[in-house]
Motif scaffolding. Sequence first.
Motif, PDB file in Angstrom:
ATOM      1  N   GLY A  22       0.795  -1.217   0.000  1.00  0.00           N
ATOM      2  CA  GLY A  22       0.000   0.000   0.000  1.00  0.00           C
ATOM      3  C   GLY A  22       0.830   1.271   0.000  1.00  0.00           C
ATOM      4  O   GLY A  22       0.305   2.364  -0.255  1.00  0.00           O
ATOM      5  N   GLY A  23       2.098   1.130   0.295  1.00  0.00           N
ATOM      6  CA  GLY A  23       2.972   2.296   0.335  1.00  0.00           C
ATOM      7  C   GLY A  23       3.454   2.703  -1.046  1.00  0.00           C
ATOM      8  O   GLY A  23       3.032   2.141  -2.065  1.00  0.00           O
ATOM      9  N   SER A  24       4.330   3.682  -1.051  1.00  0.00           N
ATOM     10  CA  SER A  24       4.860   4.224  -2.305  1.00  0.00           C
ATOM     11  C   SER A  24       6.369   4.343  -2.234  1.00  0.00           C
ATOM     12  O   SER A  24       6.954   4.439  -1.141  1.00  0.00           O
ATOM     13  CB  SER A  24       4.263   5.614  -2.577  1.00  0.00           C
ATOM     14  OG  SER A  24       2.871   5.567  -2.696  1.00  0.00           O
ATOM     15  N   LEU A  25       6.973   4.349  -3.390  1.00  0.00           N
ATOM     16  CA  LEU A  25       8.405   4.584  -3.491  1.00  0.00           C
ATOM     17  C   LEU A  25       8.677   5.416  -4.735  1.00  0.00           C
ATOM     18  O   LEU A  25       7.942   5.320  -5.722  1.00  0.00           O
ATOM     19  CB  LEU A  25       9.182   3.267  -3.610  1.00  0.00           C
ATOM     20  CG  LEU A  25       9.478   2.471  -2.355  1.00  0.00           C
ATOM     21  CD1 LEU A  25      10.173   1.157  -2.726  1.00  0.00           C
ATOM     22  CD2 LEU A  25      10.341   3.266  -1.386  1.00  0.00           C
ATOM     23  N   SER A  56       0.727   2.397  -4.291  1.00  0.00           N
ATOM     24  CA  SER A  56      -0.077   1.218  -3.919  1.00  0.00           C
ATOM     25  C   SER A  56       0.720  -0.061  -4.131  1.00  0.00           C
ATOM     26  O   SER A  56       0.256  -1.001  -4.794  1.00  0.00           O
ATOM     27  CB  SER A  56      -1.369   1.198  -4.733  1.00  0.00           C
ATOM     28  OG  SER A  56      -2.114   2.371  -4.523  1.00  0.00           O
ATOM     29  N   LEU A  57       1.894  -0.096  -3.576  1.00  0.00           N
ATOM     30  CA  LEU A  57       2.783  -1.240  -3.775  1.00  0.00           C
ATOM     31  C   LEU A  57       2.163  -2.534  -3.272  1.00  0.00           C
ATOM     32  O   LEU A  57       1.446  -2.553  -2.261  1.00  0.00           O
ATOM     33  CB  LEU A  57       4.114  -0.982  -3.084  1.00  0.00           C
ATOM     34  CG  LEU A  57       5.056  -0.074  -3.865  1.00  0.00           C
ATOM     35  CD1 LEU A  57       6.059   0.594  -2.937  1.00  0.00           C
ATOM     36  CD2 LEU A  57       5.767  -0.856  -4.953  1.00  0.00           C
ATOM     37  N   LYS A  58       2.463  -3.600  -4.001  1.00  0.00           N
ATOM     38  CA  LYS A  58       1.965  -4.934  -3.677  1.00  0.00           C
ATOM     39  C   LYS A  58       3.151  -5.862  -3.471  1.00  0.00           C
ATOM     40  O   LYS A  58       4.226  -5.620  -4.019  1.00  0.00           O
ATOM     41  CB  LYS A  58       1.110  -5.460  -4.835  1.00  0.00           C
ATOM     42  CG  LYS A  58      -0.025  -4.545  -5.238  1.00  0.00           C
ATOM     43  CD  LYS A  58      -0.735  -5.086  -6.471  1.00  0.00           C
ATOM     44  CE  LYS A  58      -1.855  -4.149  -6.911  1.00  0.00           C
ATOM     45  NZ  LYS A  58      -2.554  -4.673  -8.110  1.00  0.00           N
ATOM     46  N   VAL A 105       8.435  -5.499  -0.848  1.00  0.00           N
ATOM     47  CA  VAL A 105       7.136  -5.078  -0.334  1.00  0.00           C
ATOM     48  C   VAL A 105       6.623  -6.156   0.606  1.00  0.00           C
ATOM     49  O   VAL A 105       6.441  -7.317   0.197  1.00  0.00           O
ATOM     50  CB  VAL A 105       6.141  -4.835  -1.475  1.00  0.00           C
ATOM     51  CG1 VAL A 105       4.822  -4.310  -0.917  1.00  0.00           C
ATOM     52  CG2 VAL A 105       6.724  -3.868  -2.496  1.00  0.00           C
ATOM     53  N   SER A 106       6.384  -5.797   1.833  1.00  0.00           N
ATOM     54  CA  SER A 106       5.884  -6.750   2.818  1.00  0.00           C
ATOM     55  C   SER A 106       4.360  -6.676   2.893  1.00  0.00           C
ATOM     56  O   SER A 106       3.765  -5.618   2.730  1.00  0.00           O
ATOM     57  CB  SER A 106       6.489  -6.454   4.187  1.00  0.00           C
ATOM     58  OG  SER A 106       6.094  -5.175   4.630  1.00  0.00           O
ATOM     59  N   SER A 107       3.777  -7.827   3.152  1.00  0.00           N
ATOM     60  CA  SER A 107       2.307  -7.884   3.208  1.00  0.00           C
ATOM     61  C   SER A 107       1.795  -7.585   4.603  1.00  0.00           C
ATOM     62  O   SER A 107       2.531  -7.510   5.557  1.00  0.00           O
ATOM     63  CB  SER A 107       1.837  -9.264   2.755  1.00  0.00           C
ATOM     64  OG  SER A 107       2.418 -10.252   3.560  1.00  0.00           O
TER      65      SER A 107
END
Length: 126
Positions: free
Chosen positions: A15-18, A85-87, A124-126
């Motif tokens: 859900g984060g961004s980079l 919205s990283l997965k 990316v961690s869940s």
Amino acid sequence: EVQLVESGGGLVQAGGSLRLSCAASGFTLDNYAIGWFRQAPGKEREGVLCISVSDGRTYYEDSKKGRFDVSTDNDKTTVFLQVRSLKPEDTAVYYCAAVKRGICSSTYYYLPYDYWGQGTQVTVSS
């Protein structure tokens, strides 16, 4: 020394961004097309998108439209890849590559890139 250097990777929650950077050292990118690629463990390298720095023309893989954005700085020495919205499935080493006078189209993956960066790890961690 002429090279590309990626940075900006790291560990981020789903859900984060980079924002990844691809910086040119020893040259400017205004006559180059920049391809962004990624490679997940055990998988083949995958194309993400391409940008022609001189005119801003872009090509995005269909699966990357909406969450991925590309931009350049005013000096045309750095290209940025913004991922939202990283997965967990975005986990990979991300690479940029530069090809002089390259044209960004559906075949950008096969362009004869002149320079490749060393890659930056995105986890990316869940």
